[in-house]
Design a protein around this motif. Structure first.
Motif, PDB file in Angstrom:
ATOM      1  N   ASP A  96     -10.923  -5.745  -2.994  1.00 30.71           N
ATOM      2  CA  ASP A  96      -9.818  -4.811  -2.786  1.00 30.71           C
ATOM      3  C   ASP A  96      -8.766  -5.029  -3.859  1.00 30.71           C
ATOM      4  O   ASP A  96      -8.698  -6.079  -4.466  1.00 30.71           O
ATOM      5  CB  ASP A  96      -9.188  -5.032  -1.409  1.00 30.71           C
ATOM      6  CG  ASP A  96     -10.014  -4.400  -0.304  1.00 30.71           C
ATOM      7  OD1 ASP A  96     -10.951  -3.648  -0.616  1.00 30.71           O
ATOM      8  OD2 ASP A  96      -9.708  -4.666   0.875  1.00 30.71           O
ATOM      9  N   ASP A  98      -5.506  -5.020  -3.462  1.00 33.58           N
ATOM     10  CA  ASP A  98      -4.190  -5.500  -3.015  1.00 33.58           C
ATOM     11  C   ASP A  98      -4.064  -7.017  -2.980  1.00 33.58           C
ATOM     12  O   ASP A  98      -3.083  -7.543  -2.471  1.00 33.58           O
ATOM     13  CB  ASP A  98      -3.898  -4.932  -1.627  1.00 33.58           C
ATOM     14  CG  ASP A  98      -5.003  -5.258  -0.632  1.00 33.58           C
ATOM     15  OD1 ASP A  98      -5.962  -5.955  -1.016  1.00 33.58           O
ATOM     16  OD2 ASP A  98      -4.906  -4.818   0.520  1.00 33.58           O
ATOM     17  N   GLN A 100      -5.509  -9.117  -1.176  1.00 31.72           N
ATOM     18  CA  GLN A 100      -5.595  -9.780   0.127  1.00 31.72           C
ATOM     19  C   GLN A 100      -6.696 -10.841   0.086  1.00 31.72           C
ATOM     20  O   GLN A 100      -6.609 -11.852   0.755  1.00 31.72           O
ATOM     21  CB  GLN A 100      -5.849  -8.756   1.239  1.00 31.72           C
ATOM     22  CG  GLN A 100      -4.621  -7.909   1.489  1.00 31.72           C
ATOM     23  CD  GLN A 100      -4.614  -7.295   2.873  1.00 31.72           C
ATOM     24  OE1 GLN A 100      -5.046  -6.163   3.049  1.00 31.72           O
ATOM     25  NE2 GLN A 100      -4.142  -8.032   3.856  1.00 31.72           N
ATOM     26  N   ARG A 201      -0.733  -8.406   1.703  1.00 29.75           N
ATOM     27  CA  ARG A 201      -0.736  -7.525   0.527  1.00 29.75           C
ATOM     28  C   ARG A 201       0.324  -7.933  -0.482  1.00 29.75           C
ATOM     29  O   ARG A 201       1.427  -8.278  -0.080  1.00 29.75           O
ATOM     30  CB  ARG A 201      -0.364  -6.116   0.995  1.00 29.75           C
ATOM     31  CG  ARG A 201      -1.519  -5.207   1.136  1.00 29.75           C
ATOM     32  CD  ARG A 201      -1.023  -3.831   1.528  1.00 29.75           C
ATOM     33  NE  ARG A 201      -2.161  -2.926   1.396  1.00 29.75           N
ATOM     34  CZ  ARG A 201      -2.475  -2.324   0.267  1.00 29.75           C
ATOM     35  NH1 ARG A 201      -1.714  -2.446  -0.786  1.00 29.75           N
ATOM     36  NH2 ARG A 201      -3.550  -1.559   0.208  1.00 29.75           N
TER      37      ARG A 201
HETATM   38 MG    MG Z   1      -5.804  -4.578   2.150  1.00 24.23          MG
END
Ligand code: MG
Ligand code: UDP
Length: 310
Positions: A96, A98, A100, A201
């Motif tokens: 992803d 972001d 994370q 995030r």
């Molecule tokens: Mg995320």
């Protein structure tokens, strides 16, 4: 660009804040790892400055970065499939945007691929998400476990690595509503799971609200199971049996006690109950029919506006 042996696929939807920070951590990790690689960003119709940020990043590192831009927002999983279709590596990693999941964990996944596993799934050990999100994930994982044949610990974790053989099958499947993690697990011959990190995030907000999450879970269930339809049939059969007994009983009373007119509210309660069951069934049926319709139209899964690559 030398043929990359690793492709990192990253779906991007309104991630202007996260993108530079992500590259600041991902590229050094991959450079240090040493094997030739490419990073494919799929811009899933972002409406913020993401495309501009991506173009800047591409200018800086055209040797490793490629950008596929969609005309509009198709969703995270179609974006990942597009990344797969454009990927050239023998191993493909999804991540992803972001942060994370830490990009620093990628070498751990690659090590498992080198050991001969064709799908390496990350499991978010200590998740830093809101309570309700964790609850939805937990329920979703339990549901998948009960009503599909797919066994895995965390189908929501996108930090995963796949061998080319699995990627080719996913691309070839042409699924209009793919659920990548479950699909790959069902195609794997030697999957393995390893714990990966999880953080909040770095910027922006989650792209999933409750409505999107529910739709996403319908994709998962309808894509891998007919149990909802079968359950509905079973409930229908049980209710028919109960109704038959009730009708028999009422005929008996009519014959031996005579006409009766009480019980209007009970009648309504029974009616509402049956109507709600019927509507639920129609809804479940609609979820499947809608997806069949999507599949038979044979429209492209996504439309690419432009590709930035060297
Ligand atoms: Mg995320
Ligand atoms: N994403 C996407 N298209 C969408 C929704 C999300 O490409 O329609 C991307 C998003 O940019 C991010 C990843 O999918 O890289 C996961 O999204 P998010 O972090 O919002 O999901 P969460 O972590 O809340 O489950």
């Amino acid at each position: 660009m030398t043929e990359p042996s690793i492709s990192v696929v990253i779906p991007v939807y309104n991630e202007e804040e996260a993108l530079p920070i992500l590259c600041g951590r991902l590229l050094p990790t991959m450079d240090k790892h040493g094997k030739p690689y490419e990073v494919i960003f799929v811009n899933d119709g972002s409406t913020d400055q993401s495309q501009k940020k991506l173009a800047e990043l591409f200018e800086k590192r055209p040797d490793v970065i490629r950008v596929v831009q969609f005309v509009h927002n198709y969703g995270q999983h179609p974006a990942i499939v597009a990344g797969f279709e454009h990927s050239r590596g023998d191993v493909v990693v999804t991540l992803d945007c972001d942060l994370q999941n830490p990009p620093e964990d990628i070498p751990k996944l690659l090590e498992m691929i080198d050991k001969g596993h064709d799908v390496v799934g990350g499991v978010r050990s200590k998740r830093k998400d809101l309570g309700w999100r964790r609850l939805v994930s937990k329920l979703s994982n339990i549901m998948r476990d009960r009503i599909t044949h797919i066994k895995m610990s965390d189908h929501g974790c996108m930090l995963r690595a796949y061998h080319r053989s699995v990627i080719d099958q996913i691309v070839k499947s042409g699924d209009a509503t793919p659920f990548i993690t479950a699909l790959s697990q069902s195609l794997a011959t030697n999957p393995v799971e390893i714990p990966v990190g999880h953080e909040a995030r770095v910027g922006g907000t989650s792209k999933y609200n409750l409505y999107r999450l529910i739709r996403y879970n319908f994709d998962l269930i309808t894509g891998f199971s007919l149990v909802p339809l079968q359950l509905f049939t079973i409930v229908g059969m049980l209710l028919s049996t109960a109704s038959l007994i009730l009708v028999g009983y009422l005929i008996f009373r009519r014959l031996f006690i005579g006409p009766e007119a009480e019980g209007v509210f009970t009648l309504f309660a029974v009616l509402f109950f049956l109507i709600s069951i019927t509507m639920t069934g129609l809804g479940i049926l609609g979820e499947y029919v809608g997806r069949i319709y999507k599949e038979v139209r044979h429209r492209p899964r996504y439309v690419v506006k432009q590709v930035l690559q060297k």
